[in-house]
Design a protein around this motif. Structure first.
Motif, PDB file in Angstrom:
ATOM      1  N   LEU A 116      -9.412  -3.327  -4.436  1.00 21.58           N
ATOM      2  CA  LEU A 116      -9.226  -4.647  -5.037  1.00 21.58           C
ATOM      3  C   LEU A 116      -9.617  -4.632  -6.507  1.00 21.58           C
ATOM      4  O   LEU A 116      -8.995  -5.300  -7.330  1.00 21.58           O
ATOM      5  CB  LEU A 116     -10.055  -5.684  -4.270  1.00 21.58           C
ATOM      6  N   SER A 117     -10.656  -3.901  -6.851  1.00 22.62           N
ATOM      7  CA  SER A 117     -11.031  -3.722  -8.253  1.00 22.62           C
ATOM      8  C   SER A 117     -11.839  -2.437  -8.387  1.00 22.62           C
ATOM      9  O   SER A 117     -12.482  -1.985  -7.440  1.00 22.62           O
ATOM     10  CB  SER A 117     -11.829  -4.923  -8.769  1.00 22.62           C
ATOM     11  N   GLY A 118     -11.777  -1.865  -9.590  1.00 23.30           N
ATOM     12  CA  GLY A 118     -12.470  -0.615  -9.835  1.00 23.30           C
ATOM     13  C   GLY A 118     -11.578   0.591  -9.554  1.00 23.30           C
ATOM     14  O   GLY A 118     -10.384   0.456  -9.251  1.00 23.30           O
ATOM     15  N   ARG A 119     -12.167   1.772  -9.694  1.00 24.62           N
ATOM     16  CA  ARG A 119     -11.453   3.028  -9.444  1.00 24.62           C
ATOM     17  C   ARG A 119     -12.271   3.875  -8.485  1.00 24.62           C
ATOM     18  O   ARG A 119     -13.482   4.032  -8.664  1.00 24.62           O
ATOM     19  CB  ARG A 119     -11.237   3.813 -10.745  1.00 24.62           C
ATOM     20  N   GLY A 120     -11.595   4.383  -7.495  1.00 29.66           N
ATOM     21  CA  GLY A 120     -12.319   5.166  -6.514  1.00 29.66           C
ATOM     22  C   GLY A 120     -11.516   6.333  -5.980  1.00 29.66           C
ATOM     23  O   GLY A 120     -10.355   6.537  -6.342  1.00 29.66           O
ATOM     24  N   GLY A 131      -6.536   3.117  -7.466  1.00 31.23           N
ATOM     25  CA  GLY A 131      -6.776   2.059  -8.436  1.00 31.23           C
ATOM     26  C   GLY A 131      -6.491   0.714  -7.800  1.00 31.23           C
ATOM     27  O   GLY A 131      -6.119   0.621  -6.626  1.00 31.23           O
ATOM     28  N   PRO A 132      -6.656  -0.362  -8.562  1.00 31.30           N
ATOM     29  CA  PRO A 132      -6.459  -1.713  -8.030  1.00 31.30           C
ATOM     30  C   PRO A 132      -5.088  -1.894  -7.394  1.00 31.30           C
ATOM     31  O   PRO A 132      -4.075  -1.443  -7.924  1.00 31.30           O
ATOM     32  CB  PRO A 132      -6.624  -2.601  -9.266  1.00 31.30           C
ATOM     33  N   GLN A 133      -5.102  -2.532  -6.235  1.00 31.32           N
ATOM     34  CA  GLN A 133      -3.907  -2.881  -5.471  1.00 31.32           C
ATOM     35  C   GLN A 133      -3.182  -1.661  -4.920  1.00 31.32           C
ATOM     36  O   GLN A 133      -1.978  -1.703  -4.668  1.00 31.32           O
ATOM     37  CB  GLN A 133      -2.958  -3.768  -6.290  1.00 31.32           C
TER      38      GLN A 133
END
Length: 211
Positions: A105-109, A126-128
């Motif tokens: 939903l937010s951030g980078r992982g 990444g987001p979405q």
């Protein structure tokens, strides 16, 4: 036939939480002792914020059947222990043939996955973006960004979790590290060892029991 009632849950990106949830747990930095490679760097973090929240999960559990879906939101702080990015403990589903989906939903992982026989998959998110974690993959989230990593997840309610499978192998096979150039790279974990025949048989037996 008795029907379950629908339930509407909001998601707060700001707080990283599922609203109208019925489950909530937190992991402090102290709870993550032994997870990271750089013990000295981790001790420095503990000296500053041992009881602060490293990551937390809010969730809704509608029931306990295979046909029920647990859904929730994970929020994880950004940071590193030495060169290693913050991560969740990780697990395999106790009923290994259960899948899971994660949406950033937010951030980078990174969705870090490992098969019981040691194959590695690292999916940057990444987001979405949504990652489907197939059955039988051990998995954890890694925050490689500079802000909270907030992810939505959903999985069958009877999946269960086995967190010990990672610990029994000396961690996961690779660690996600700062590459020194603003990015990340995977480095072999020298403490990793093949899973025991006992572990592999237990994973297969649990799956056969629910087929």
């Amino acid at each position: 036939m008795q029907l379950a009632e629908p339930r509407l849950c909001g998601i707060s990106i700001k707080t990283g939480m599922l609203e109208n949830a019925d489950g909530h747990y937190r992991k402090t930095y102290r709870d993550l002792t032994g997870l990271y490679a750089d013990a000295e760097a981790f001790e420095e973090i503990l000296s500053e914020k041992a009881d602060e929240v490293a990551y937390e999960v809010t969730s809704y559990t509608p029931g306990a059947q295979t046909s029920d879906l647990i859904m929730g939101v994970t929020r994880m702080e950004a940071g590193k222990v030495g060169r290693e990015y913050f991560l969740t403990r990780g697990h395999i589903h106790a009923k290994g043939n259960r899948p899971e989906i994660y949406q950033t939903l937010s951030g980078r992982g990174i969705m870090q996955m490992e098969s019981p026989d040691g194959q590695v998959r690292l999916v940057e998110m990444g987001p979405q973006q949504v990652c489907y974690v197939p059955p039988f993959w051990i998995h954890r989230s890694v925050n490689i960004g500079e802000e909270d990593l907030v992810m939505f997840f959903a999985y069958p309610a009877d999946s269960g979790q086995d967190y010990g499978i990672i610990e029994r192998s000396g961690g996961m096979r690779v660690r996600v590290m700062d590459d020194g150039n603003g990015g990340w790279k995977a480095e072999d974990n020298p403490a990793w060892k093949n899973r025991s025949e006992e572990d592999l048989k237990a994973i297969a037996a649990a799956a056969e029991g629910v087929a």
